[in-house]
Design a protein around this motif. Sequence first.
Motif, mmCIF file in Angstrom:
data_model
loop_
_atom_site.group_PDB
_atom_site.id
_atom_site.type_symbol
_atom_site.label_atom_id
_atom_site.label_comp_id
_atom_site.label_asym_id
_atom_site.label_seq_id
_atom_site.Cartn_x
_atom_site.Cartn_y
_atom_site.Cartn_z
ATOM 1 N N MET A 153 0.830 -1.207 0.000
ATOM 2 C CA MET A 153 0.000 0.000 0.000
ATOM 3 C C MET A 153 0.864 1.258 0.000
ATOM 4 O O MET A 153 0.535 2.246 -0.679
ATOM 5 N N LEU A 154 1.960 1.234 0.740
ATOM 6 C CA LEU A 154 2.855 2.393 0.758
ATOM 7 C C LEU A 154 3.482 2.614 -0.611
ATOM 8 O O LEU A 154 3.594 3.754 -1.084
ATOM 9 N N TRP A 155 3.862 1.517 -1.284
ATOM 10 C CA TRP A 155 4.408 1.635 -2.635
ATOM 11 C C TRP A 155 3.373 2.240 -3.587
ATOM 12 O O TRP A 155 3.703 3.094 -4.424
ATOM 13 N N ARG A 156 2.109 1.823 -3.444
ATOM 14 C CA ARG A 156 1.054 2.397 -4.282
ATOM 15 C C ARG A 156 0.907 3.891 -4.027
ATOM 16 O O ARG A 156 0.665 4.669 -4.956
ATOM 17 N N GLY A 157 1.071 4.288 -2.762
ATOM 18 C CA GLY A 157 0.993 5.712 -2.455
ATOM 19 C C GLY A 157 2.131 6.489 -3.084
ATOM 20 O O GLY A 157 1.916 7.565 -3.663
ATOM 21 N N VAL A 158 3.344 5.951 -2.986
ATOM 22 C CA VAL A 158 4.515 6.614 -3.570
ATOM 23 C C VAL A 158 4.372 6.687 -5.087
ATOM 24 O O VAL A 158 4.792 7.674 -5.725
ATOM 25 N N ALA A 159 3.766 5.647 -5.663
ATOM 26 C CA ALA A 159 3.576 5.610 -7.116
ATOM 27 C C ALA A 159 2.336 6.385 -7.571
ATOM 28 O O ALA A 159 1.955 6.304 -8.744
ATOM 29 N N ASP A 160 1.706 7.099 -6.636
ATOM 30 C CA ASP A 160 0.533 7.918 -6.946
ATOM 31 C C ASP A 160 -0.627 7.070 -7.476
ATOM 32 O O ASP A 160 -1.296 7.438 -8.435
ATOM 33 N N ARG A 161 -0.859 5.933 -6.798
ATOM 34 C CA ARG A 161 -1.943 5.041 -7.205
ATOM 35 C C ARG A 161 -3.028 4.918 -6.139
ATOM 36 O O ARG A 161 -3.820 3.975 -6.173
ATOM 37 N N LEU A 162 -3.055 5.854 -5.206
ATOM 38 C CA LEU A 162 -4.068 5.800 -4.148
ATOM 39 C C LEU A 162 -5.053 6.960 -4.238
ATOM 40 O O LEU A 162 -5.751 7.257 -3.272
ATOM 41 N N GLY A 163 -5.097 7.603 -5.374
ATOM 42 C CA GLY A 163 -6.077 8.657 -5.573
ATOM 43 C C GLY A 163 -5.612 10.015 -5.074
ATOM 44 O O GLY A 163 -4.434 10.244 -4.812
ATOM 45 N N ALA A 164 -6.591 10.908 -4.892
ATOM 46 C CA ALA A 164 -6.282 12.298 -4.553
ATOM 47 C C ALA A 164 -5.840 12.460 -3.103
ATOM 48 O O ALA A 164 -5.162 13.432 -2.770
#
Length: 207
Positions: free
Chosen positions: A31-42
């Motif tokens: 989930m943290l990687w998704r956040g860094v990759a800008d994949r968790l939305g606005a």
Amino acid sequence: MRASITSLNTALRHVPVWPVYAGSIGYPGWMLWRGVADRLGAEPVKVLEHALGEAALYMLVAGLAITPLRRLAGLNLLKFRRAVGLACFFFVVMHLLTWAVLDVQRLDEVWADILKRPYITIGMAGFFLLVPLALTSNNRAVRWLGPRWRTLHMLVYPAAVLGALHYVWLAKGVQLRPMIFLALVIVLLALRWRPVGGAVRRRGAAG
């Protein structure tokens, strides 16, 4: 039916516990990687915070379900109970750190939110109830505490209720998912309750 449960229990003896630990570490990392990759939305911090909180509740419900499943269905998942409990606590810690470090970011505001917002107050109360359980989730603590260990670990029951109420209160308005979590916690706790009179009668009949 009993034969299939027996076969399943036999197969479960060969299933290792380590994937529970690996998954509990891997999920926040993913989930943290998704956040860094800008994949968790606005609002990536809010999404991460809520995802980790829900993951903690899933593990909490799973842990509470182990004893009723064994008692009512004969399914023996006891070997996974410690791992599930520790995974739950890890998700709670990660949820708390995400809120405090990434969302609020200031210690004085963290303390102010705990005092000002009731849903955070009860969430923190549930967290503090889980701390001694996590610290004593090892064989040495079981031997040292003896019968008191089981009594201490009954703190998971009020912690579960507080965690579910935290989720319900956090959600604005009546939302289905938080209410389902609260209902599951209540049902699973009710399934653990045994009337004293019924237990006395059973002992008398056995005698």
